[in-house]
Design a protein around this motif. Structure first.
Motif, PDB file in Angstrom:
ATOM      1  N   ASN A 163      -3.093 -11.612   3.687  1.00 55.67           N
ATOM      2  CA  ASN A 163      -2.167 -12.351   4.527  1.00 55.67           C
ATOM      3  C   ASN A 163      -0.973 -11.451   4.827  1.00 55.67           C
ATOM      4  O   ASN A 163      -1.009 -10.244   4.574  1.00 55.67           O
ATOM      5  CB  ASN A 163      -1.748 -13.653   3.841  1.00 55.67           C
ATOM      6  CG  ASN A 163      -1.284 -13.426   2.404  1.00 55.67           C
ATOM      7  OD1 ASN A 163      -1.031 -12.290   1.980  1.00 55.67           O
ATOM      8  ND2 ASN A 163      -1.163 -14.500   1.649  1.00 55.67           N
ATOM      9  N   THR A 164       0.125 -12.011   5.344  1.00 50.12           N
ATOM     10  CA  THR A 164       1.279 -11.176   5.699  1.00 50.12           C
ATOM     11  C   THR A 164       1.822 -10.390   4.505  1.00 50.12           C
ATOM     12  O   THR A 164       1.983  -9.167   4.587  1.00 50.12           O
ATOM     13  CB  THR A 164       2.382 -12.017   6.354  1.00 50.12           C
ATOM     14  OG1 THR A 164       1.898 -12.562   7.588  1.00 50.12           O
ATOM     15  CG2 THR A 164       3.611 -11.170   6.647  1.00 50.12           C
ATOM     16  N   PRO A 165       2.142 -11.038   3.365  1.00 50.12           N
ATOM     17  CA  PRO A 165       2.707 -10.242   2.269  1.00 50.12           C
ATOM     18  C   PRO A 165       1.747  -9.198   1.719  1.00 50.12           C
ATOM     19  O   PRO A 165       2.166  -8.083   1.377  1.00 50.12           O
ATOM     20  CB  PRO A 165       3.081 -11.290   1.215  1.00 50.12           C
ATOM     21  CG  PRO A 165       2.294 -12.496   1.557  1.00 50.12           C
ATOM     22  CD  PRO A 165       2.147 -12.476   3.046  1.00 50.12           C
ATOM     23  N   ALA A 166       0.473  -9.539   1.624  1.00 53.60           N
ATOM     24  CA  ALA A 166      -0.484  -8.554   1.121  1.00 53.60           C
ATOM     25  C   ALA A 166      -0.630  -7.383   2.080  1.00 53.60           C
ATOM     26  O   ALA A 166      -0.788  -6.238   1.654  1.00 53.60           O
ATOM     27  CB  ALA A 166      -1.840  -9.217   0.881  1.00 53.60           C
ATOM     28  N   THR A 167      -0.579  -7.652   3.378  1.00 55.87           N
ATOM     29  CA  THR A 167      -0.659  -6.575   4.362  1.00 55.87           C
ATOM     30  C   THR A 167       0.493  -5.595   4.179  1.00 55.87           C
ATOM     31  O   THR A 167       0.333  -4.371   4.311  1.00 55.87           O
ATOM     32  CB  THR A 167      -0.641  -7.148   5.788  1.00 55.87           C
ATOM     33  OG1 THR A 167      -1.745  -8.060   5.942  1.00 55.87           O
ATOM     34  CG2 THR A 167      -0.751  -6.049   6.826  1.00 55.87           C
ATOM     35  N   ILE A 168       1.678  -6.114   3.863  1.00 53.61           N
ATOM     36  CA  ILE A 168       2.856  -5.263   3.694  1.00 53.61           C
ATOM     37  C   ILE A 168       2.852  -4.554   2.347  1.00 53.61           C
ATOM     38  O   ILE A 168       3.142  -3.356   2.257  1.00 53.61           O
ATOM     39  CB  ILE A 168       4.143  -6.103   3.852  1.00 53.61           C
ATOM     40  CG1 ILE A 168       4.245  -6.688   5.262  1.00 53.61           C
ATOM     41  CG2 ILE A 168       5.382  -5.263   3.534  1.00 53.61           C
ATOM     42  CD1 ILE A 168       5.380  -7.679   5.443  1.00 53.61           C
ATOM     43  N   LEU A 169       2.508  -5.287   1.290  1.00 47.56           N
ATOM     44  CA  LEU A 169       2.716  -4.780  -0.069  1.00 47.56           C
ATOM     45  C   LEU A 169       1.496  -4.112  -0.685  1.00 47.56           C
ATOM     46  O   LEU A 169       1.630  -3.330  -1.628  1.00 47.56           O
ATOM     47  CB  LEU A 169       3.145  -5.935  -0.988  1.00 47.56           C
ATOM     48  CG  LEU A 169       4.456  -6.644  -0.632  1.00 47.56           C
ATOM     49  CD1 LEU A 169       4.649  -7.856  -1.536  1.00 47.56           C
ATOM     50  CD2 LEU A 169       5.637  -5.693  -0.756  1.00 47.56           C
ATOM     51  N   HIS A 170       0.307  -4.408  -0.177  1.00 48.93           N
ATOM     52  CA  HIS A 170      -0.905  -3.953  -0.853  1.00 48.93           C
ATOM     53  C   HIS A 170      -1.865  -3.270   0.125  1.00 48.93           C
ATOM     54  O   HIS A 170      -2.921  -3.816   0.466  1.00 48.93           O
ATOM     55  CB  HIS A 170      -1.612  -5.144  -1.529  1.00 48.93           C
ATOM     56  CG  HIS A 170      -0.765  -5.863  -2.523  1.00 48.93           C
ATOM     57  ND1 HIS A 170      -0.533  -5.376  -3.791  1.00 48.93           N
ATOM     58  CD2 HIS A 170      -0.080  -7.034  -2.431  1.00 48.93           C
ATOM     59  CE1 HIS A 170       0.249  -6.218  -4.450  1.00 48.93           C
ATOM     60  NE2 HIS A 170       0.545  -7.219  -3.656  1.00 48.93           N
ATOM     61  N   PRO A 171      -1.542  -2.082   0.585  1.00 51.37           N
ATOM     62  CA  PRO A 171      -2.430  -1.397   1.528  1.00 51.37           C
ATOM     63  C   PRO A 171      -3.822  -1.129   0.962  1.00 51.37           C
ATOM     64  O   PRO A 171      -4.782  -0.989   1.725  1.00 51.37           O
ATOM     65  CB  PRO A 171      -1.690  -0.081   1.819  1.00 51.37           C
ATOM     66  CG  PRO A 171      -0.725   0.096   0.692  1.00 51.37           C
ATOM     67  CD  PRO A 171      -0.341  -1.286   0.271  1.00 51.37           C
ATOM     68  N   GLU A 172      -3.932  -1.090  -0.351  1.00 48.74           N
ATOM     69  CA  GLU A 172      -5.246  -0.844  -0.961  1.00 48.74           C
ATOM     70  C   GLU A 172      -6.201  -2.014  -0.776  1.00 48.74           C
ATOM     71  O   GLU A 172      -7.419  -1.882  -1.016  1.00 48.74           O
ATOM     72  CB  GLU A 172      -5.073  -0.537  -2.457  1.00 48.74           C
ATOM     73  CG  GLU A 172      -4.697  -1.725  -3.342  1.00 48.74           C
ATOM     74  CD  GLU A 172      -3.215  -2.071  -3.332  1.00 48.74           C
ATOM     75  OE1 GLU A 172      -2.808  -2.954  -4.106  1.00 48.74           O
ATOM     76  OE2 GLU A 172      -2.467  -1.464  -2.534  1.00 48.74           O
ATOM     77  N   THR A 173      -5.691  -3.165  -0.329  1.00 47.46           N
ATOM     78  CA  THR A 173      -6.551  -4.346  -0.173  1.00 47.46           C
ATOM     79  C   THR A 173      -6.833  -4.686   1.289  1.00 47.46           C
ATOM     80  O   THR A 173      -7.308  -5.784   1.588  1.00 47.46           O
ATOM     81  CB  THR A 173      -5.902  -5.568  -0.868  1.00 47.46           C
ATOM     82  OG1 THR A 173      -4.690  -5.918  -0.187  1.00 47.46           O
ATOM     83  CG2 THR A 173      -5.586  -5.280  -2.315  1.00 47.46           C
ATOM     84  N   HIS A 174      -6.566  -3.768   2.197  1.00 44.02           N
ATOM     85  CA  HIS A 174      -6.706  -4.069   3.618  1.00 44.02           C
ATOM     86  C   HIS A 174      -8.152  -4.312   4.049  1.00 44.02           C
ATOM     87  O   HIS A 174      -8.394  -5.059   5.003  1.00 44.02           O
ATOM     88  CB  HIS A 174      -6.109  -2.944   4.465  1.00 44.02           C
ATOM     89  CG  HIS A 174      -4.607  -2.955   4.495  1.00 44.02           C
ATOM     90  ND1 HIS A 174      -3.874  -2.017   5.179  1.00 44.02           N
ATOM     91  CD2 HIS A 174      -3.691  -3.784   3.923  1.00 44.02           C
ATOM     92  CE1 HIS A 174      -2.582  -2.265   5.043  1.00 44.02           C
ATOM     93  NE2 HIS A 174      -2.449  -3.323   4.272  1.00 44.02           N
ATOM     94  N   PHE A 175      -9.111  -3.663   3.412  1.00 45.57           N
ATOM     95  CA  PHE A 175     -10.527  -3.825   3.768  1.00 45.57           C
ATOM     96  C   PHE A 175     -10.745  -3.611   5.276  1.00 45.57           C
ATOM     97  O   PHE A 175     -10.205  -2.696   5.867  1.00 45.57           O
ATOM     98  CB  PHE A 175     -11.045  -5.189   3.327  1.00 45.57           C
ATOM     99  CG  PHE A 175     -11.556  -5.221   1.914  1.00 45.57           C
ATOM    100  CD1 PHE A 175     -12.555  -4.372   1.473  1.00 45.57           C
ATOM    101  CD2 PHE A 175     -11.023  -6.116   0.996  1.00 45.57           C
ATOM    102  CE1 PHE A 175     -13.037  -4.408   0.184  1.00 45.57           C
ATOM    103  CE2 PHE A 175     -11.494  -6.178  -0.305  1.00 45.57           C
ATOM    104  CZ  PHE A 175     -12.503  -5.318  -0.715  1.00 45.57           C
ATOM    105  N   ASP A 176     -11.561  -4.499   5.891  1.00 40.80           N
ATOM    106  CA  ASP A 176     -11.937  -4.323   7.296  1.00 40.80           C
ATOM    107  C   ASP A 176     -10.957  -4.971   8.263  1.00 40.80           C
ATOM    108  O   ASP A 176     -10.974  -4.666   9.466  1.00 40.80           O
ATOM    109  CB  ASP A 176     -13.324  -4.931   7.555  1.00 40.80           C
ATOM    110  CG  ASP A 176     -14.409  -4.292   6.715  1.00 40.80           C
ATOM    111  OD1 ASP A 176     -14.383  -3.055   6.566  1.00 40.80           O
ATOM    112  OD2 ASP A 176     -15.269  -5.031   6.195  1.00 40.80           O
TER     113      ASP A 176
END
Length: 386
Positions: free
Chosen positions: A210-223
């Protein structure tokens, strides 16, 4: 601030800054690696900002796909000419499967009966019903538990009318740095994707951010990343603020419709919870109230911007109107107060004369979140795109 225009029918409106929306979309797109898609969430009328106009701006700024909450929201985009893939972020009623196929809308799926009915309908129209498989890794809202995913896919994959276009989950605590709960959800999801691939089952586009994960966790971006509130210039958490510059997209404006200098002791609005305390208090009315998203709980707590002043809202906020006070003789010397006139521009949320009131400011007064603030304002006020 631009010169503000307002609708002909009412002196209260929302301004949507399309340039800010475009820049925010590009800011998120630039964070994604090559091949990672951007899914822009435009549910709830784009968080109150207007789904169709916002989707058009986002499409031009790099959006690859869109997400909505309801079938009706998806239909609105399709009928407006939005051709990109559209995901419905829940499993709708079975009765709407023909509508999904006709409008090429992808449902989230986690119920076998729904999946098969959807596949049968698609096959009967010589179409393939694309869907995204929802995995519940800990949000406990929608989706299959990780242990159920393989059996579910094996039970429906025989159907020629179905195609898994994606597999996703949703984080509950992505805005918490070094959070144990986030790590657990991440592990459950990655283990599920691994199990699918080892079983020879194509997960489609894998997405969880989601928005926070996109900002804080680039390792979880997947596809693909699903970005919502950040597109509209609002941060989901204080933790994300220093990580990405965003520009507010929505401003809420009004013009003064009436002014008066009531005698000392006179009450203002319902219940007289405010009485004029001294001479030279001007009471001004603006045509915006709780039916427009200006919560009644803000009564007596909020301020507005007008003519270079911050003025306190007074009295109970009505359904369609509210009042604010100008202390003409009592202001501090460095910010002199002056009377206002009918037609003067008032900012309820946004920037005016170098000062600013944000959705976060209003949310704090309401004990809620910025998402709710903009959604509420978007319900009735006319939108002006600037």
């Amino acid at each position: 601030m631009r010169n503000s225009t307002c609708p002909d029918t009412r002196w209260a409106w929302i301004e949507i800054d399309q340039a800010a929306l475009r820049r925010n979309t590009r800011a998120f797109k630039s964070r994604l690696g090559r091949g990672t898609q951007l899914m822009c969430v435009v549910k709830a009328d784009a968080y109150g900002h207007g789904a169709v106009p916002c989707a058009r701006v986002m499409r031009g700024a790099g959006a690859d796909q869109f997400a909505v909450a309801t079938v009706e929201e998806g239909i609105e985009l399709r009928e407006a000419g939005i051709e990109e893939p559209i995901l419905i972020l829940s499993e709708p009623p079975m009765e709407c499967v023909a509508t999904l196929v006709n409008y090429d809308l992808m449902p989230s799926i986690y119920n076998e009966d729904f999946a098969l009915a959807y596949g049968e309908c698609a096959a009967s129209m010589d179409r393939v019903g694309r869907y995204h498989l929802a995995v519940d890794t800990g949000m406990n809202r929608i989706g299959l538990l990780p242990k159920e995913v393989l059996e579910f896919r094996r039970a429906i994959d025989f159907h020629r009318g179905l195609e898994c276009a994606g597999t996703f989950t949703h984080f509950a605590t992505a805005d918490v740095l070094e959070g144990w709960d986030f790590d657990l959800q991440w592990k459950r999801f990655t283990d599920t994707i691994t199990a699918l691939e080892q079983a020879g089952l194509n997960p489609g586009l894998v997405h969880c951010d989601n928005t926070p994960a996109t900002i804080l966790h680039p390792e979880t971006h997947f596809d693909m990343c699903r970005v919502g509130v950040g597109l509209y210039g609002m941060h989901p958490s204080e933790v994300t603020v220093p990580r990405l510059d965003l520009e507010p997209v929505m401003s809420v404006r009004a013009r003064v419709t009436r002014t008066a200098f009531p005698p000392v002791g006179e009450g203002v609005s319902y219940g007289y919870v405010y009485r004029v305390p001294k001479q030279n208090i001007q009471i001004a009315t603006i045509p915006i109230g709780y039916a427009d998203g200006l919560s009644r709980n803000l009564s007596g707590k909020m301020e507005v911007l007008v003519g270079g002043m911050r003025c306190r809202q007074v009295g109970r906020i009505c359904m369609d109107q509210c009042m604010f006070a100008v202390d003409v003789n009592g202001a501090r010397s460095y910010r002199p107060a002056h009377p206002v006139s009918c037609g003067d521009l008032v900012t309820i949320m946004g920037e005016q004369d170098g000062d600013c009131i944000t959705a976060d400011d209003i949310a704090a007064l309401r004990d809620t979140i910025n998402y709710e603030v903009t959604c509420n304002f978007g319900m009735r006020l006319e939108k002006v795109y600037v």
